[in-house]
Write an enzyme that holds these catalytic residues in place. Structure first.
Site, PDB file in Angstrom:
ATOM      1  N   PRO A 281       0.896  -1.356  -0.007  1.00  0.00           N
ATOM      2  CA  PRO A 281      -0.086   0.134  -0.188  1.00  0.00           C
ATOM      3  C   PRO A 281       0.721   1.319   0.019  1.00  0.00           C
ATOM      4  O   PRO A 281       0.983   2.068   1.090  1.00  0.00           O
ATOM      5  CB  PRO A 281      -0.646  -0.263   1.288  1.00  0.00           C
ATOM      6  CG  PRO A 281       0.270  -0.913   2.196  1.00  0.00           C
ATOM      7  CD  PRO A 281       0.868  -2.011   1.405  1.00  0.00           C
ATOM      8  N   CYS A 282       1.508   1.517  -0.985  1.00  0.00           N
ATOM      9  CA  CYS A 282       2.301   2.682  -1.038  1.00  0.00           C
ATOM     10  C   CYS A 282       1.411   4.052  -1.153  1.00  0.00           C
ATOM     11  O   CYS A 282       1.914   5.057  -0.684  1.00  0.00           O
ATOM     12  CB  CYS A 282       3.066   2.878  -2.565  1.00  0.00           C
ATOM     13  SG  CYS A 282       2.177   2.753  -3.917  1.00  0.00           S
TER      14      CYS A 282
END
Lengths: 183, 201
Positions: free
Chosen positions: B168-169
């Site tokens: 989950p950048c």
């Protein structure tokens, strides 16, 4: 704009057929054996070698010319191993015998058949580089930049080789036609 | 005159049979299928548009959205053999569907990050641990790596995240409270949407 990366798989889809035809034709013109026997293995060797060096290739390279270069090398090596040379190709007389054994052809077709055999022999008798250059230009449809890369020479040299081959073939052909016309 | 001559040349040079061409093509394709690593892919609908997923023998190697199918396929390992196979990717698409339905907070998936540098891999490993509903700053990620001055390289590494959403950048934002950047499909719009979906905004 960055160029879209090319996947190796798409090279097989795009170029297999013409590379195979090229290999088949070189083998066919240099040997008496049917190119179909050896050409699939040589073609596979071309793609195996290409696969090994694909990652080192610059992304903006001309993939088509690069494959032709490898194909030229592989076919040449195969011919050397087989120790086959142009002189082993089918002599014209043998083709006559083949014809005699089959249903007789109409006169016009026999003449045409002889003319084609004559052109084939003339192509086979060309120096290797001229032969490859004229095939690449006029049969496979490469441009001179691509031929230069495929044969690892300058564009000028590619042009010169095609030019010399064409000149020689035309001369041979004209001679053959005069013979046929009974002069 | 010149054209007639070329025609004669082309007539004289024989061509292989169609059958021979097809046989050789099969031979090369079979060799390639035996030799090349296999990557299987599928696409699913999602709130951020069609979502493309690719899986290698090691795990999920690519996720993307806001791109065309051919653009997605062209950035996969150039040496791989690529096949559309929904069944092989089903274990990933199932978790993504649960995530978008709000039924999953973290992904439990093997990843294939082998095409990344060790630094990039480390950044993604840390980012993977950021819980849904929270955000970190680039600096916090850099600090967690023991390199507090590396905010910018961390941002660049996240920009090369091949598996957005799964890693989950989008949960990493700028220190000034702005969203920072987002290189996956749809850009910052998608980043905002994903954070809203998770209740972080």
């Amino acid at each position: 704009m960055a160029s879209i990366p090319v996947r190796f798989e798409t090279l097989i889809e795009s170029y297999h057929d013409e590379i195979y035809s090229y290999v088949w034709r070189l083998l066919d013109s240099a040997t008496s054996a049917d190119g179909t026997v050896e050409a699939p293995d040589v073609t596979q060797e071309v793609f195996m070698r290409a696969y090994k060096s694909f990652e080192r290739l610059r992304p903006d390279s001309n993939h088509r010319a690069w494959l032709y270069k490898i194909a030229t090398h592989c076919t040449y090596t195969a011919l050397k191993h087989g120790q086959r040379r142009a002189q082993h190709s089918v002599p014209l007389e043998d083709e006559h015998e083949d014809l005699a054994g089959a249903d007789p052809l109409p006169d016009g077709l026999v003449v045409q058949h002889e003319a084609l055999a004559m052109v084939r022999r003339s192509i086979a008798a060309l120096p290797a580089k001229q032969q490859m250059a004229v095939m690449l230009r006029h049969v496979q449809g490469l441009d001179y930049a691509e031929i230069a890369e495929a044969l690892e020479c300058s564009e000028d040299s590619a042009r010169a080789n095609v030019y010399q081959a064409v000149r020689r073939l035309r001369r041979e052909l004209a001679k053959a036609q005069r013979v046929q016309e009974g002069e | 005159m010149a054209e007639r001559w070329l025609e004669e040349l082309r007539n004289a040079v024989r061509a292989p049979s169609d059958e021979g061409v097809a046989q050789s093509r099969r031979q090369v394709q079979n060799w390639f299928a035996r030799t090349a690593p296999l990557i299987e892919w599928d696409a699913v609908e999602s709130p951020v548009g069609p979502l493309y997923i690719a899986v290698s023998a090691k795990g999920v190697c690519s996720v993307d959205f806001g791109v065309t199918r051919s653009a997605f396929l062209s950035q996969l390992d150039p040496l791989a053999c690529v096949e559309h196979n929904p069944a092989a990717v089903a274990f990933v698409t199932a978790q993504l569907r649960e995530y978008f339905a709000g039924d999953r907070l973290r992904f439990d998936l093997p990843l294939d990050l082998s095409r990344l540098t060790p630094f990039q891999q480390r950044v993604l490993q840390i980012t993977r641990g950021i819980a849904a509903g929270t955000v970190w700053t680039y600096r916090q990620v850099a600090e967690a790596m023991g390199k507090p001055k590396a905010s910018r390289p961390v941002g660049q590494a996240l920009g090369h995240n091949p598996v957005p959403i799964v890693v989950p950048c989008h949960r990493v934002v700028a220190s000034d409270g702005s969203l920072g950047g987002y290189s996956a499909g749809g850009g910052l719009e998608s980043k905002r949407l994903l954070l809203q979906l998770e209740g972080a905004l």
